[in-house]
Design a protein around this motif. Structure first.
Motif, PDB file in Angstrom:
ATOM      1  N   CYS A  33       0.828  -1.210   0.000  1.00  7.45           N
ATOM      2  CA  CYS A  33       0.000   0.000   0.000  1.00  7.45           C
ATOM      3  C   CYS A  33       0.861   1.258   0.000  1.00  7.45           C
ATOM      4  O   CYS A  33       0.532   2.258  -0.653  1.00  7.45           O
ATOM      5  CB  CYS A  33      -0.921  -0.006   1.215  1.00  7.45           C
ATOM      6  SG  CYS A  33      -2.132  -1.355   1.224  1.00  7.45           S
ATOM      7  N   PHE A  34       1.975   1.213   0.746  1.00  8.83           N
ATOM      8  CA  PHE A  34       2.903   2.344   0.766  1.00  8.83           C
ATOM      9  C   PHE A  34       3.498   2.562  -0.623  1.00  8.83           C
ATOM     10  O   PHE A  34       3.642   3.698  -1.080  1.00  8.83           O
ATOM     11  CB  PHE A  34       4.006   2.081   1.788  1.00  8.83           C
ATOM     12  CG  PHE A  34       4.882   3.267   2.056  1.00  8.83           C
ATOM     13  CD1 PHE A  34       4.413   4.340   2.794  1.00  8.83           C
ATOM     14  CD2 PHE A  34       6.185   3.304   1.576  1.00  8.83           C
ATOM     15  CE1 PHE A  34       5.225   5.439   3.049  1.00  8.83           C
ATOM     16  CE2 PHE A  34       6.999   4.393   1.828  1.00  8.83           C
ATOM     17  CZ  PHE A  34       6.521   5.466   2.561  1.00  8.83           C
ATOM     18  N   LEU A  35       3.810   1.457  -1.312  1.00 14.51           N
ATOM     19  CA  LEU A  35       4.322   1.552  -2.679  1.00 14.51           C
ATOM     20  C   LEU A  35       3.293   2.183  -3.603  1.00 14.51           C
ATOM     21  O   LEU A  35       3.630   2.966  -4.503  1.00 14.51           O
ATOM     22  CB  LEU A  35       4.704   0.157  -3.190  1.00 14.51           C
ATOM     23  CG  LEU A  35       5.229   0.058  -4.620  1.00 14.51           C
ATOM     24  CD1 LEU A  35       6.570   0.774  -4.757  1.00 14.51           C
ATOM     25  CD2 LEU A  35       5.363  -1.410  -5.029  1.00 14.51           C
ATOM     26  N   GLY A  36       2.009   1.852  -3.367  1.00 13.11           N
ATOM     27  CA  GLY A  36       0.948   2.402  -4.194  1.00 13.11           C
ATOM     28  C   GLY A  36       0.810   3.905  -4.083  1.00 13.11           C
ATOM     29  O   GLY A  36       0.246   4.554  -4.973  1.00 13.11           O
ATOM     30  N   MET A  37       1.317   4.490  -2.997  1.00 10.84           N
ATOM     31  CA  MET A  37       1.278   5.943  -2.851  1.00 10.84           C
ATOM     32  C   MET A  37       2.193   6.626  -3.863  1.00 10.84           C
ATOM     33  O   MET A  37       1.918   7.733  -4.314  1.00 10.84           O
ATOM     34  CB  MET A  37       1.689   6.350  -1.432  1.00 10.84           C
ATOM     35  CG  MET A  37       0.773   5.840  -0.341  1.00 10.84           C
ATOM     36  SD  MET A  37       1.366   6.237   1.325  1.00 10.84           S
ATOM     37  CE  MET A  37       1.201   8.031   1.315  1.00 10.84           C
ATOM     38  N   PHE A  38       3.283   5.949  -4.235  1.00 10.66           N
ATOM     39  CA  PHE A  38       4.280   6.545  -5.119  1.00 10.66           C
ATOM     40  C   PHE A  38       4.232   5.981  -6.535  1.00 10.66           C
ATOM     41  O   PHE A  38       4.650   6.647  -7.479  1.00 10.66           O
ATOM     42  CB  PHE A  38       5.683   6.340  -4.530  1.00 10.66           C
ATOM     43  CG  PHE A  38       5.848   6.912  -3.159  1.00 10.66           C
ATOM     44  CD1 PHE A  38       6.088   8.269  -2.980  1.00 10.66           C
ATOM     45  CD2 PHE A  38       5.739   6.113  -2.032  1.00 10.66           C
ATOM     46  CE1 PHE A  38       6.236   8.812  -1.712  1.00 10.66           C
ATOM     47  CE2 PHE A  38       5.883   6.639  -0.760  1.00 10.66           C
ATOM     48  CZ  PHE A  38       6.123   7.993  -0.602  1.00 10.66           C
ATOM     49  N   LEU A  39       3.731   4.753  -6.678  1.00  8.80           N
ATOM     50  CA  LEU A  39       3.653   4.128  -8.003  1.00  8.80           C
ATOM     51  C   LEU A  39       2.232   3.630  -8.266  1.00  8.80           C
ATOM     52  O   LEU A  39       2.005   2.426  -8.439  1.00  8.80           O
ATOM     53  CB  LEU A  39       4.650   2.966  -8.102  1.00  8.80           C
ATOM     54  CG  LEU A  39       6.136   3.325  -8.003  1.00  8.80           C
ATOM     55  CD1 LEU A  39       6.982   2.062  -7.976  1.00  8.80           C
ATOM     56  CD2 LEU A  39       6.551   4.214  -9.176  1.00  8.80           C
ATOM     57  N   PRO A  40       1.256   4.536  -8.304  1.00  7.24           N
ATOM     58  CA  PRO A  40      -0.111   4.092  -8.590  1.00  7.24           C
ATOM     59  C   PRO A  40      -0.288   3.746 -10.068  1.00  7.24           C
ATOM     60  O   PRO A  40       0.282   4.407 -10.939  1.00  7.24           O
ATOM     61  CB  PRO A  40      -0.960   5.305  -8.207  1.00  7.24           C
ATOM     62  CG  PRO A  40      -0.049   6.471  -8.424  1.00  7.24           C
ATOM     63  CD  PRO A  40       1.340   5.991  -8.094  1.00  7.24           C
ATOM     64  N   ASN A  41      -1.030   2.707 -10.324  1.00  7.67           N
ATOM     65  CA  ASN A  41      -1.319   2.306 -11.706  1.00  7.67           C
ATOM     66  C   ASN A  41      -2.708   1.686 -11.731  1.00  7.67           C
ATOM     67  O   ASN A  41      -2.923   0.621 -11.155  1.00  7.67           O
ATOM     68  CB  ASN A  41      -0.276   1.312 -12.221  1.00  7.67           C
ATOM     69  CG  ASN A  41      -0.369   1.121 -13.733  1.00  7.67           C
ATOM     70  OD1 ASN A  41      -1.458   1.039 -14.299  1.00  7.67           O
ATOM     71  ND2 ASN A  41       0.780   1.059 -14.387  1.00  7.67           N
ATOM     72  N   ARG A  42      -3.650   2.358 -12.398  1.00  3.15           N
ATOM     73  CA  ARG A  42      -5.034   1.904 -12.398  1.00  3.15           C
ATOM     74  C   ARG A  42      -5.411   1.160 -13.673  1.00  3.15           C
ATOM     75  O   ARG A  42      -6.590   0.973 -13.961  1.00  3.15           O
ATOM     76  CB  ARG A  42      -5.964   3.106 -12.204  1.00  3.15           C
ATOM     77  CG  ARG A  42      -5.603   3.932 -10.979  1.00  3.15           C
ATOM     78  CD  ARG A  42      -6.598   5.032 -10.726  1.00  3.15           C
ATOM     79  NE  ARG A  42      -6.137   5.924  -9.656  1.00  3.15           N
ATOM     80  CZ  ARG A  42      -6.880   6.815  -9.049  1.00  3.15           C
ATOM     81  NH1 ARG A  42      -8.142   6.953  -9.417  1.00  3.15           N
ATOM     82  NH2 ARG A  42      -6.392   7.580  -8.094  1.00  3.15           N
ATOM     83  N   SER A  43      -4.419   0.721 -14.407  1.00  6.52           N
ATOM     84  CA  SER A  43      -4.691  -0.039 -15.626  1.00  6.52           C
ATOM     85  C   SER A  43      -5.388  -1.351 -15.273  1.00  6.52           C
ATOM     86  O   SER A  43      -4.870  -2.164 -14.499  1.00  6.52           O
ATOM     87  CB  SER A  43      -3.380  -0.330 -16.369  1.00  6.52           C
ATOM     88  OG  SER A  43      -3.580  -1.309 -17.363  1.00  6.52           O
TER      89      SER A  43
END
Length: 429
Positions: free
Chosen positions: A309-319
Motif C-alpha cells: 500500500c505504501f508503494l501504491g502511494m508513489f507508483l499508482p497504476n489503475r490499468s
C-alpha cells in the motif's frame, strides 16, 4: 497538518481488522485452555461468517433507504463496541458454561461475535467514510488496514506464541521417545487482549479527531467543493456528489457495466484468496518446514500488505489490464502454496533451505501483489463515489465469505490436509 491527517487515517485503518487478526495469531494459546480445543478455529470461522449480517444490513439500508443511515454515528458505535468487547474478553475468555451437559465457551464465542461484527461491518462503513476526505488519504487508510494484521502478529511473536521444541520424554519420566512441547508465553492472554482493546481505543480516538479537528474539517470542505465541480460527467449526464450517475439504481459507478463487473469480480476473487482460502492452509503449507518458516511467512507476509500500500502511494497504476495480470500472478502463487499444503507433511524441498526460502517468498509475494491490486481497485472505486465504496466493502466481505466457506469443509470436515508430527517425520530424507 497533512502528516497528522495521514497518521489519523492510518490509525483508523488499524481498527478495521485488528481484533480478528489478533485472535487468529493467539489461537495456539487459546486452544489448550478452552473446552472446544482445536475445534475453536472452526467455530471462529462460523462466527465470522455470521457477523456478515452487519455489512448486509448496512448495504441494504444504503440501497433501499438512501440517506437514512448515520454513518459517523455507526462508526462510533462499532469502535466503542470493539473496545468494550476486547476489554471483556481479556477477563472472561476462559470462562466456561455448561450447555446440554457439556462445557462451552459461551463468553468467548459471544465476545468473538461482537469483535467480528465490528471488523466485518468496518468494510462498508470505514471505506465510504474515507470518501469525505481527499483521495490520497484512502491509500494511507489501506496502509493502516495492513498494519491491523502486522502489529498483532509482531506482538504475538514477542509473546512467544506457538514456539515449540522436541524434548526427550524419558528424561521427564513420561515414556520414551521425543515429544513436542510449547514454550511458555512471555506475557498472558489477558495482556494480549488488553493490547487489542487498546488498539481499538486508539482507532476510536483517531476517528474522533478526524471528525473534530479544524484541519480535518478543511479537508472535507475541499473534497466537497471538488465533488461539486464534478457534478457534470463528460457526456453531460447528471451525477450525484462524488461522480455516481443519478440514473444508476445501484450506484455502482459511471464506468461501463462490463468494466464494473470486471472490477468487482476481480475484487471478490482476490479477497476470497487473501482473506478466506489461503489463511486456512497457511500452517499446512509452512509448518512442515519448521517453526522458523511459519513465523517468517506469517510476519513477512503481514508486513508485505502495508508495504504494498505504501508503494501504491508513489507508483499508482489503475490499468485494468495490469491489475488483471497481477491477479493472475498472485493466483499462480496461491496455487503453489495450496499444492504444498496438500502435500503436507511431505512437501517438496522439505529438508533443503531452498524449500524454506521458496515458501516464505511465495507467501510474501502473494500477499504483497494482491494487496496492491486491492488498493488500486479501492482507488478506482473511490473516484466512482460514495455508493461505489459501499459496494466495494460489500464485495470484499462477500468474496472473503465465499473463500472461507469453500475451504472450511475441506479442512475441518473432510480432513484432506495433514499437519504431521514435528518430532517424528515419516518423510524420506
Amino acid at each position: 497538518m497533512g502528516l497528522a491527517m495521514h497518521l489519523l487515517a492510518c490509525l483508523l485503518g488499524t481498527g478495521s481488522w485488528v481484533a480478528i487478526n489478533g485472535l487468529w495469531v493467539e489461537l495456539p494459546l487459546l486452544v489448550p485452555s478452552v473446552p472446544e480445543g482445536w475445534l475453536l478455529p472452526s467455530y471462529l470461522t462460523v462466527v465470522i461468517q455470521l457477523a456478515n449480517v452487519g455489512p448486509l444490513l448496512v448495504t441494504l439500508t444504503h440501497r433501499f433507504l438512501p440517506g437514512r443511515l448515520n454513518e459517523v454515528g455507526l462508526i462510533y458505535a462499532l469502535l466503542s463496541l470493539g473496545c468494550l468487547a476486547g476489554l471483556l474478553l481479556a477477563f472472561f475468555w476462559g470462562e466456561a458454561s455448561v450447555v446440554g451437559g457439556s462445557p462451552r465457551s459461551l463468553a468467548l464465542l459471544g465476545l468473538l461475535f461482537g469483535l467480528a461484527l465490528v471488523d466485518c461491518t468496518s468494510s462498508v462503513t470505514f471505506l465510504p467514510y474515507m470518501h469525505r476526505l481527499r483521495p490520497h488519504y484512502l491509500t494511507t487508510y489501506f496502509v493502516g488496514e495492513g498494519l491491523s494484521g502486522l502489529l498483532p502478529g509482531l506482538v504475538a511473536l514477542g509473546q512467544g506464541v506457538g514456539v515449540s521444541q522436541c524434548v526427550n520424554s524419558s528424561l521427564a519420566g513420561d515414556g520414551d521417545g521425543l515429544r513436542v512441547t510449547y514454550q511458555a508465553p512471555r506475557f498472558s492472554v489477558c495482556a494480549f487482549f488488553l493490547f487489542l482493546s487498546g488498539m481499538m481505543a486508539v482507532s476510536l480516538v483517531a476517528f474522533i479527531l478526524l471528525n473534530h479537528l479544524p484541519a480535518a474539517k478543511q479537508e472535507r470542505a475541499k473534497e466537497k467543493y471538488q465533488a461539486r465541480m464534478r457534478i457534470k460527467s463528460p457526456n453531460g449526464l447528471q451525477v450525484e456528489e462524488g461522480g455516481t450517475p443519478a440514473h444508476n439504481a445501484f450506484c455502482l459507478g459511471s464506468r461501463p457495466v462490463a468494466q464494473m463487473v470486471y472490477i468487482f469480480g476481480l475484487l471478490a476473487w482476490v479477497n476470497a484468496l487473501t482473506n478466506g482460502t489461503l489463511p486456512a492452509v497457511q500452517s499446512y503449507s509452512c509448518l512442515p518446514y519448521g517453526d522458523l518458516a511459519y513465523h517468517l511467512s506469517a510476519t513477512l507476509a503481514a508486513l508485505a500488505n502495508p508495504l504494498a500500500c505504501f508503494l501504491g502511494m508513489f507508483l499508482p497504476n489503475r490499468s485494468l489490464v495490469l491489475l488483471g495480470a497481477l491477479s493472475v500472478a498472485g493466483s499462480l502463487l496461491a496455487c503453489y502454496i495450496m499444492a504444498v499444503a496438500v502435500l503436507s507433511p511431505c512437501p517438496p524441498l522439505l529438508h533443503l533451505p531452498a524449500g524454506v526460502i521458496l515458501i516464505v517468498l511465495c507467501w510474501v509475494l502473494f500477499v504483497g501483489t494482491l494487496s496492491y491490486v486491492k488498493l488500486m481497485i479501492g482507488m478506482i472505486l473511490r473516484d466512482e463515489g460514495h455508493c461505489a465504496l459501499v459496494w466495494c466493502g460489500a464485495v470484499v466481505q462477500a468474496g472473503s465469505m465465499v473463500g472461507a466457506l469453500s475451504i472450511f469443509p475441506v479442512v475441518s470436515v473432510y480432513g484432506l490436509f495433514h499437519s504431521g508430527d514435528p518430532c517424528h517425520s515419516s518423510c524420506p530424507s
